[in-house]
Design a protein around this motif. Sequence first.
Motif, PDB file in Angstrom:
ATOM      1  N   PRO A  23       0.821  -1.215   0.000  1.00 40.25           N
ATOM      2  CA  PRO A  23       0.000   0.000   0.000  1.00 40.25           C
ATOM      3  C   PRO A  23       0.856   1.266   0.000  1.00 40.25           C
ATOM      4  CG  PRO A  23       0.192  -0.825   2.233  1.00 40.25           C
ATOM      5  CD  PRO A  23       0.955  -1.797   1.346  1.00 40.25           C
ATOM      6  N   LEU A  29      -0.728   8.541   0.424  1.00 39.67           N
ATOM      7  CA  LEU A  29      -2.168   8.759   0.222  1.00 39.67           C
ATOM      8  C   LEU A  29      -2.486  10.248   0.131  1.00 39.67           C
ATOM      9  CD1 LEU A  29      -3.636   6.023   2.585  1.00 39.67           C
ATOM     10  CD2 LEU A  29      -3.926   6.148   0.097  1.00 39.67           C
ATOM     11  N   SER A  32      -1.548  11.514  -3.197  1.00 38.65           N
ATOM     12  CA  SER A  32      -2.462  11.115  -4.276  1.00 38.65           C
ATOM     13  C   SER A  32      -3.566  12.170  -4.474  1.00 38.65           C
ATOM     14  CB  SER A  32      -3.057   9.730  -4.020  1.00 38.65           C
ATOM     15  OG  SER A  32      -4.024   9.761  -2.990  1.00 38.65           O
ATOM     16  N   LYS A  53      -1.265  -2.441  -6.170  1.00 42.40           N
ATOM     17  CA  LYS A  53      -2.048  -1.557  -5.308  1.00 42.40           C
ATOM     18  C   LYS A  53      -1.502  -0.134  -5.255  1.00 42.40           C
ATOM     19  CE  LYS A  53      -4.013  -1.313  -0.636  1.00 42.40           C
ATOM     20  NZ  LYS A  53      -5.271  -0.774  -1.134  1.00 42.40           N
ATOM     21  N   ARG A  54      -0.190   0.026  -5.149  1.00 51.92           N
ATOM     22  CA  ARG A  54       0.373   1.370  -4.991  1.00 51.92           C
ATOM     23  C   ARG A  54       0.130   2.253  -6.217  1.00 51.92           C
ATOM     24  NH1 ARG A  54       4.392  -2.379  -5.381  1.00 51.92           N
ATOM     25  NH2 ARG A  54       6.134  -2.073  -6.828  1.00 51.92           N
ATOM     26  N   TYR A  56      -2.385   1.734  -8.534  1.00 50.66           N
ATOM     27  CA  TYR A  56      -3.844   1.890  -8.616  1.00 50.66           C
ATOM     28  C   TYR A  56      -4.307   2.976  -7.640  1.00 50.66           C
ATOM     29  CZ  TYR A  56      -8.735   0.353  -8.858  1.00 50.66           C
ATOM     30  OH  TYR A  56     -10.102   0.288  -9.053  1.00 50.66           O
ATOM     31  N   ASP A  57      -3.850   2.879  -6.396  1.00 47.72           N
ATOM     32  CA  ASP A  57      -4.282   3.827  -5.367  1.00 47.72           C
ATOM     33  C   ASP A  57      -3.751   5.240  -5.621  1.00 47.72           C
ATOM     34  OD1 ASP A  57      -5.677   1.789  -4.175  1.00 47.72           O
ATOM     35  OD2 ASP A  57      -4.332   1.575  -2.457  1.00 47.72           O
ATOM     36  N   LYS A  60      -6.425   6.651  -7.924  1.00 41.59           N
ATOM     37  CA  LYS A  60      -7.826   6.394  -7.562  1.00 41.59           C
ATOM     38  C   LYS A  60      -8.594   7.674  -7.276  1.00 41.59           C
ATOM     39  CE  LYS A  60     -10.978   3.493  -5.028  1.00 41.59           C
ATOM     40  NZ  LYS A  60     -12.076   4.233  -5.607  1.00 41.59           N
TER      41      LYS A  60
END
Length: 192
Positions: A23, A29, A32, A53-54, A56-57, A60
Amino acid sequence: MTRIYFVRHCKPDGKIKDDRNRPLTEEGLEDSIKVAEILRDKKIDVFISSPYKRSYDSIKKAADSYGMEIHTDERLHERKAGKGGNTHEMFKKRWADFSFAEEDGESIGAVQKRNIEAVKEILKQYNGKNIVIGTHGTALSSIINYYDKSFNGESFMKIVDFMPWILKMEFNGEKFLSMEEVFHIYKEYKEE
């Protein structure tokens, strides 16, 4: 004209050894959100990502702001790391020889082949569109090198600490036209 905004992921949690499901950190985060702000006015038509995941997130929040889902493409995943680690010495060794792969690892040449196959297919499918691709440092660097051979190991070492890094490439059909850095945040790369 087709525009691809490649987004190298925000800062991941290096303590998590599962490469696919690693993550983002809290800091990643938060960053992002900055990625979403940068992409807000780019009239994006489609979001595509590495299945990791990293990556994609990292896109996102941007996709959510457009009310779009993210399509994943297995070919866009990061280089499979083998035994030997991701030290600066190993980075240099891989870039000096695109066919070199440490035990259980993947060469940059192999990464480039599958990533370019995906990019060419995306360019055909979404001709004339504005595209976001969530990606990784080595994967993106191999794509850049395909279109601009002057991008090499030294170039990679200059961007290894950019998380996130947004790079815009423009194409006419499959013909590469230009490349421009849009945004980056410096985060020191450290192998955990």
